[in-house]
Every structure is written in structure tokens, then in C-alpha cells.
Design a protein around this motif. Structure first.
Motif, PDB file in Angstrom:
ATOM      1  N   GLU A 133     -10.263   2.414 -34.986  1.00  0.00           N
ATOM      2  CA  GLU A 133     -11.676   2.060 -34.844  1.00  0.00           C
ATOM      3  C   GLU A 133     -11.858   0.887 -33.880  1.00  0.00           C
ATOM      4  O   GLU A 133     -12.806   0.855 -33.105  1.00  0.00           O
ATOM      5  N   LYS A 134     -10.942  -0.075 -33.917  1.00  0.00           N
ATOM      6  CA  LYS A 134     -11.010  -1.207 -32.981  1.00  0.00           C
ATOM      7  C   LYS A 134     -10.788  -0.736 -31.547  1.00  0.00           C
ATOM      8  O   LYS A 134     -11.424  -1.229 -30.619  1.00  0.00           O
ATOM      9  N   LYS A 136     -11.537   2.231 -30.359  1.00  0.00           N
ATOM     10  CA  LYS A 136     -12.780   2.894 -29.958  1.00  0.00           C
ATOM     11  C   LYS A 136     -13.852   1.862 -29.605  1.00  0.00           C
ATOM     12  O   LYS A 136     -14.568   2.012 -28.616  1.00  0.00           O
ATOM     13  N   GLN A 137     -13.956   0.812 -30.412  1.00  0.00           N
ATOM     14  CA  GLN A 137     -14.944  -0.228 -30.142  1.00  0.00           C
ATOM     15  C   GLN A 137     -14.679  -0.903 -28.808  1.00  0.00           C
ATOM     16  O   GLN A 137     -15.610  -1.200 -28.057  1.00  0.00           O
ATOM     17  N   GLU A 138     -13.402  -1.148 -28.507  1.00  0.00           N
ATOM     18  CA  GLU A 138     -13.046  -1.801 -27.248  1.00  0.00           C
ATOM     19  C   GLU A 138     -13.504  -0.960 -26.060  1.00  0.00           C
ATOM     20  O   GLU A 138     -13.959  -1.475 -25.058  1.00  0.00           O
ATOM     21  N   ARG A 141     -17.995  -0.236 -26.714  1.00  0.00           N
ATOM     22  CA  ARG A 141     -18.986  -1.303 -26.868  1.00  0.00           C
ATOM     23  C   ARG A 141     -19.233  -2.054 -25.575  1.00  0.00           C
ATOM     24  O   ARG A 141     -20.147  -2.856 -25.464  1.00  0.00           O
TER      25      ARG A 141
END
Length: 146
Positions: A133-134, A136-138, A141
């Protein structure tokens, strides 16, 4: 003229040791975010493209580079298409595809920029890249740098 799908990508030995092997389980890493080198490479390339950070390869290059065909044959057809589209967008013209070596070199440079950004984040204490999930966020976002 070489086919763009057959030209080998490459990356620095340092990023292989400190990023790719760390995040690519199939190749012996301790985390399970990526199964193949090329997936980690594509992650770095996307970060480089989004952040508009490109760096020429400077240190010793790692062995066992792969191609767009490797990605395509590993269920990465959409990733291949995305890398080519980002390459064309950054070059500002489809003309970059007239010389496939130039296109692959540009993707290499953006991936290298992404790898160095990841290394900088790790050096600054970021330790959550082993969380999908981190990751994907990187990627998602970030605001696009134009």
C-alpha cells in the motif's frame, strides 16, 4: 535498427544491491513487493518520470539486464505500454521511437533517477516500502511535474 523490445535495460550495481534485491522476493529479497527485477525497475521508472528526475548511469552496471519483451512476457504488457508512453511524453515527440536505443536510454535514465530517489528516502529513514500500500501511495499520490 534494433527492435525496442529486444534492447536490454540496465541499472547500477548499487541499486541492484540496495533496492532491487531488497524488494524482489523471487531474486532473494526479504520482502514480497515485487517478484521480478523488472517490476522493481518499472516502479523506479514511474517514480523518476513522475518526479521528472533523470540521471545517467554512473557507477558499475549490474549483470542480467532485461528487455521490454521480458516485461511483456511476464504479464507486464500494460507496464510496457505505460513506460513507452511516458518516454514519448517526456521526449515531447514520437520521434524518440525512431531510434529505439534513445528511447531505452531515456527510460533507463528516469529509472535511475527513481532509484536514487528511493535510495535517498531509505537513507532518510523511510522503511515502509515493504508495504504494498505504501508503494502504491508513493506512485499515485504524487503530483505530476510539468
Amino acid at each position: 535498427m534494433e527492435n525496442i523490445f529486444d534492447i536490454k535495460f540496465t541499472f547500477e550495481q548499487k541499486v541492484k544491491e540496495e533496492v532491487i534485491l531488497k524488494f524482489s522476493t523471487k531474486q532473494g529479497g526479504s520482502f514480497n513487493i515485487f517478484s521480478h527485477y523488472w517490476e522493481c525497475f518499472a516502479w523506479a521508472a514511474v517514480i523518476g518520470f513522475i518526479r521528472d528526475e533523470k540521471l545517467p548511469l554512473q557507477t558499475r552496471q549490474a549483470e542480467r539486464p532485461f528487455t521490454l519483451n521480458t516485461m511483456r512476457n511476464g504479464n507486464g504488457e500494460k507496464i510496457v505500454q505505460s513506460l513507452i508512453c511516458m518516454c514519448v511524453a517526456k521526449a515531447g515527440s514520437l520521434d524518440i521511437l525512431k531510434n529505439p536505443n534513445d528511447a531505452i536510454n531515456l527510460i533507463n535514465q528516469y529509472a535511475n533517477g527513481g532509484f536514487h530517489y528511493i535510495l535517498k528516502m531509505i537513507e532518510n529513514g523511510e522503511n515502509s516500502f515493504n508495504d504494498l500500500e505504501k508503494v502504491k501511495q508513493e506512485i499515485f499520490r504524487r503530483e505530476l511535474v510539468v
